[in-house]
Design an enzyme around this catalytic site. Structure first.
Site, PDB file in Angstrom:
ATOM      1  N   GLY A 351       0.818  -1.202   0.000  1.00 34.90           N
ATOM      2  CA  GLY A 351       0.000   0.000   0.000  1.00 34.90           C
ATOM      3  C   GLY A 351       0.852   1.252   0.000  1.00 34.90           C
ATOM      4  O   GLY A 351       1.714   1.448  -0.852  1.00 34.90           O
ATOM      5  N   ASP A 352       0.627   2.124   0.976  1.00 29.06           N
ATOM      6  CA  ASP A 352       1.389   3.380   1.073  1.00 29.06           C
ATOM      7  C   ASP A 352       2.359   3.346   2.250  1.00 29.06           C
ATOM      8  O   ASP A 352       2.716   4.390   2.791  1.00 29.06           O
ATOM      9  CB  ASP A 352       0.425   4.568   1.205  1.00 29.06           C
TER      10      ASP A 352
END
Length: 440
Positions: A351-352
């Site tokens: 993800g981030d």
């Protein structure tokens, strides 16, 4: 007259010995030529079937992965440029998959590998049926149904596609390995037989046998040595034969086979240890680097784990699309890499979320200075397709003494990162405690 008769007997003996030597070397040459032709045929078959199939199937697996990501992005995006781009990727990967699978069908694989290919092709057909249903639902505006088809009903099919592709790749790699072992065994037997014939010839004609050994046995020994290294997993050696005969052809065929095989192994290894979008290390490679850094931590050097989590990343995807989100992730990855030393490791955990392993800093103050600098670098605005994107991040820092388990180190950094988020975001928080325990 007697002298002439004696000379004649000597000449006869010389001629007889010469004929024996000639027969020995003729037999040696015939045996060697026949075995060399067979080895060349085996190498050529190995390259045309298993190695080419390995390269084709690697490309198919890559195309399948790209298509599955594009299908999900298509469903989650709104009609327009980005959705059209994902549709183009789906069409292009379909063509690439059909081309490579068709080529694999025509190669002439063994029965077991052909059956695996047929099973994989059937799974691809099932995936396309589920995929088309999801795409049709997305085009009609029913994103909930489309996402349900892709994430629920077709999830098992998507996993089956990847599992069957991986299984087929494993079969091809095993086939190449078995072929290399068979060729090595045949080469050893050929070298032994020819060595025996050349040894007999050496008893009667040392110079002729030495010449034969130089022209035939030495190249074969080099081939055997290379194949022995292949059997031990070393793909770096190459056969150095600058000749136009069958031996040279065998050497070139073997070199081509090793080149394709090494590239395929390196690509598989890289994909297994790196993130596909940013090219950063993944979680598995990060843990490997942490294990290597344990000695530095125990020696008193500062080893630290930084967890970097982007703030508001979902809003970037919602406002500008997933392509802009991917752009932002690659920009952040590049900035983190540029802000650390070559001996440090930057990884994307998913993800981030990113991780930075600082291995062997002078002291903890240097660690905190690097963390502050990385946060400042990450939050510099960037432009994508005319839109200004300003990334924000929260950073958690945990120092490591090399004694606590790796999972505890990651947990401490994670706790510090969430403290940074809950405390206002866009800042660095250090783990306040130092824990000791049993090393993993």
């Amino acid at each position: 007259m007697r002298r002439w008769a004696g000379d004649r007997r000597i000449a006869t003996k010389i001629i007889s010995v010469s004929l024996v030597v000639t027969a020995i070397f003729t037999a040696s040459g015939v045996v060697g030529l026949l075995n060399l032709r067979r080895l060349v045929a085996e190498q050529d078959h190995e390259y045309k079937v298993n190695v080419v199939a390995l390269a084709r199937m690697t490309a198919v697996r890559s195309a399948v992965g790209s298509q599955q990501e594009s299908v999900l992005s298509y469903i989650l995006s709104e009609p327009g440029f980005y959705r059209d781009s994902y549709a183009e990727v789906i069409t292009e990967t379909d063509k690439a998959i059909d081309t490579d699978v068709g080529a694999l069908t025509r190669i002439g694989l063994p029965a077991a590998e052909h059956e695996s290919l047929r099973s994989f092709a059937a799974t691809i057909t099932m995936w396309r049926t589920a995929r088309d249903a999801a795409l049709e639902a997305a085009r009609s505006g029913d994103q909930r149904k489309a996402a349900s088809v892709v994430l629920v009903r077709s999830e098992a099919i998507a996993r089956a596609v990847k599992d069957r592709a991986s299984s087929f790749l494993d079969q091809l790699v095993d086939a190449v390995d078995d072929g290399a072992r068979r060729t090595r065994a045949n080469s050893v037997r050929t070298a032994q037989l020819m060595g025996l014939l050349l040894g007999i010839g050496a008893i009667t004609a040392v110079l002729l046998s030495a010449l034969a050994a130089r022209t035939i046995s030495r190249p074969l020994r080099e081939v055997v040595d290379v194949l022995a290294r292949v059997a031990r997993g070393d793909l770096s050696r190459r056969v150095e034969l600058d000749r136009a005969d069958e031996v040279g052809q065998m050497g070139r065929s073997l070199n081509e086979t090793l080149g394709v095989l090494r590239n395929a192994f390196e690509e598989v290894h890289h994909r297994a240890s790196h993130d596909g979008l940013t090219g950063l290390a993944n979680r598995a490679l990060l843990r490997e680097r942490l294990g290597a850094a344990r000695d530095h931590a125990r020696q008193g050097l500062a080893v630290a784990m930084l967890l970097v989590d982007l703030d508001g990343f979902k809003q970037v995807n919602d406002a500008h699309g997933h392509v802009a989100g991917d752009h932002l992730l690659t920009v952040v990855a590049d900035r983190l890499l540029a802000g650390v030393r070559p001996c440090d490791t930057v990884a994307r955990l998913g993800g981030d979320e990113f991780a930075v392993l600082l291995d062997g800093m002078a002291g903890r103050e240097d660690v905190y200075a690097v963390a502050d600098r990385l946060l400042a670098d990450v939050q510099v605005p960037t432009v994508h397709n005319g839109a200004t994107l300003t990334p924000r991040a929260s950073v958690g820092v945990s120092l490591w003494d090399g004694e606590i388990p790796i999972d505890d180190l990651m947990h401490d950094a994670d706790v510090a990162m969430y403290a940074a988020k809950t405390g206002g975001k866009g800042r660095v928080v250090h783990c306040p405690r130092t824990r000791t325990g049993t090393p993993t």
